[in-house]
Design an enzyme around this catalytic site. Structure first.
Site, PDB file in Angstrom:
ATOM      1  N   GLN A   1      20.404 -52.820  44.034  1.00 11.57           N
ATOM      2  CA  GLN A   1      20.231 -54.292  44.456  1.00 11.57           C
ATOM      3  C   GLN A   1      21.571 -54.811  44.919  1.00 11.57           C
ATOM      4  O   GLN A   1      21.553 -55.605  45.866  1.00 11.57           O
ATOM      5  CB  GLN A   1      19.808 -55.102  42.889  1.00 11.57           C
ATOM      6  CG  GLN A   1      18.401 -54.864  42.527  1.00 11.57           C
ATOM      7  CD  GLN A   1      18.260 -56.002  41.433  1.00 11.57           C
ATOM      8  OE1 GLN A   1      17.765 -57.045  41.820  1.00 11.57           O
ATOM      9  NE2 GLN A   1      18.303 -55.678  40.162  1.00 11.57           N
TER      10      GLN A   1
ATOM     11  N   ILE B   1      28.448 -38.924  42.844  1.00  7.01           N
ATOM     12  CA  ILE B   1      29.675 -39.469  41.976  1.00  7.01           C
ATOM     13  C   ILE B   1      29.901 -38.432  40.859  1.00  7.01           C
ATOM     14  O   ILE B   1      30.978 -38.683  40.083  1.00  7.01           O
ATOM     15  CB  ILE B   1      29.661 -40.972  41.743  1.00  7.01           C
ATOM     16  CG1 ILE B   1      28.606 -41.362  40.908  1.00  7.01           C
ATOM     17  CG2 ILE B   1      29.630 -41.912  43.200  1.00  7.01           C
ATOM     18  CD1 ILE B   1      28.686 -42.656  40.213  1.00  7.01           C
TER      19      ILE B   1
ATOM     20  N   THR C   1      28.687 -55.092  32.441  1.00 14.24           N
ATOM     21  CA  THR C   1      27.339 -55.646  31.751  1.00 14.24           C
ATOM     22  C   THR C   1      27.671 -56.466  30.648  1.00 14.24           C
ATOM     23  O   THR C   1      28.586 -56.309  29.877  1.00 14.24           O
ATOM     24  CB  THR C   1      26.438 -54.510  31.765  1.00 14.24           C
ATOM     25  OG1 THR C   1      25.360 -55.264  30.995  1.00 14.24           O
ATOM     26  CG2 THR C   1      26.887 -53.516  30.639  1.00 14.24           C
TER      27      THR C   1
ATOM     28  N   TYR D   1      23.207 -47.449  26.686  1.00 13.34           N
ATOM     29  CA  TYR D   1      23.668 -48.206  27.888  1.00 13.34           C
ATOM     30  C   TYR D   1      25.013 -49.003  27.810  1.00 13.34           C
ATOM     31  O   TYR D   1      25.821 -48.701  28.590  1.00 13.34           O
ATOM     32  CB  TYR D   1      22.621 -49.031  28.405  1.00 13.34           C
ATOM     33  CG  TYR D   1      22.823 -49.998  29.546  1.00 13.34           C
ATOM     34  CD1 TYR D   1      23.328 -49.397  30.711  1.00 13.34           C
ATOM     35  CD2 TYR D   1      22.851 -51.221  29.601  1.00 13.34           C
ATOM     36  CE1 TYR D   1      23.619 -49.932  31.960  1.00 13.34           C
ATOM     37  CE2 TYR D   1      23.062 -52.299  30.525  1.00 13.34           C
ATOM     38  CZ  TYR D   1      23.608 -51.603  31.686  1.00 13.34           C
ATOM     39  OH  TYR D   1      23.966 -52.330  32.948  1.00 13.34           O
TER      40      TYR D   1
END
Length: 290
Positions: A12, A39, A103, A127
């Site tokens: 996004q 990566i 985040t 996460y």
């Protein structure tokens, strides 16, 4: 022309940076995703950075499947932390600033007032934990910048806005949680903030500009409020029913409170944070015209 390497170009945020690339016209932007650059491969990273000698790296790549990560911790750690460490190392070899996106999931969501850059992280999910590990690698570099964000959506990829529009066309009613509070963030707004920061640090390489920042759009709402506004603006007759999170169990625990203070990024970089409804309408105008 000096090069800027941008990873995660097909996500996004990467797509929004592509759309706004003319705002970085003094630089050659090298957009990469896993097809062009893995990566997680240190040798590939080393060769790529040596070939392009960047003056800045913008890392938009991440493992973001929050629920899936609970049973895929090794891969999440590899992409969100280990790969970030190698990206930082390669950037440092070229003395290139490293801009990294993180985040709200680094926090536990139990706060009653907006989290600041000084608030103590306490991730409750795989996460969030892997993203915090990644942050630590960035902060170990004296030319690293972290921008934490939350509730990201855009015209690209999969996100809450597109899901709501699809469900609103398919169903007469849906249930959406009303006890998780945050600030929706249009990826184009975040991309503009990143571009502002990139131009500033490359024009004025001051040490005090580096460090930890937070960005979302302005004002707060619940996911329920967010869904109601999407239906209203789209003119859909789908009824949105508010439910508690306890009625919507998921493998990964969601933060109940995800509001991030934007005071620092506004004062240091003069970044604008539009009202979330204004930005939502802007994005929806694009989606509804397709």
């Amino acid at each position: 022309m000096d090069n800027i390497i941008i990873t995660g170009a097909n996500g996004q945020l990467g797509n929004e940076l592509k759309k706004l690339s003319s705002l970085l016209s003094n630089y050659r932007l090298i957009f990469t995703d896993v097809e062009e650059l893995d990566i997680t491969d240190p040798k590939a990273l080393n060769a790529f950075f040596n070939a392009h000698s960047p003056v800045c790296t913008i890392n938009c790549a991440a493992y973001t499947a929050v629920d899936k990560a609970e049973n895929d911790a090794d891969k999440a750690e590899l992409i969100n932390a280990t790969a970030v460490q190698h990206l930082v190392m390669e950037s440092a070899k070229h003395w290139a600033p490293f801009i990294h996106v993180s985040t709200d999931y680094v926090f536990d969501g139990t706060a009653k007032k907006p989290y600041t850059e000084e608030s103590s992280p306490n991730p409750q999910t795989v996460y969030g934990t892997t993203k915090l590990h990644g942050e630590r690698h960035v902060l170990s570099y004296d030319r690293g910048i972290i921008i934490r964000t939350a509730w990201l959506y855009s015209e690209f990829g999969n996100n809450f806005v597109k899901t709501m529009l699809r469900l609103g066309n398919e169903k007469e009613s849906i249930n959406v949680v009303n006890d998780q509070i945050g600030s929706p963030t249009y990826a184009e707004d975040l991309a503009l903030a990143i571009i502002t920061i990139t131009n500033k640090i490359l024009d004025e390489p001051k040490r005090e500009l580096y460090g930890l920042y937070q960005y979302t759009d302005d004002k707060i709402c619940s996911w329920y409020d967010f869904a109601v506004e999407i239906m209203r603006y789209a003119g859909l007759n789908c009824k949105v029913n508010p439910i508690p999170s306890s009625q919507y169990p998921a493998p990964a625990k969601r933060p109940a409170y995800s509001v991030l203070s934007k005071r620092k990024i506004k004062s240091v970089f003069g970044v604008k944070t539009p009202d979330w409804k204004e930005s939502l309408h802007k994005c929806m105008d694009i989606l509804l015209s397709k």
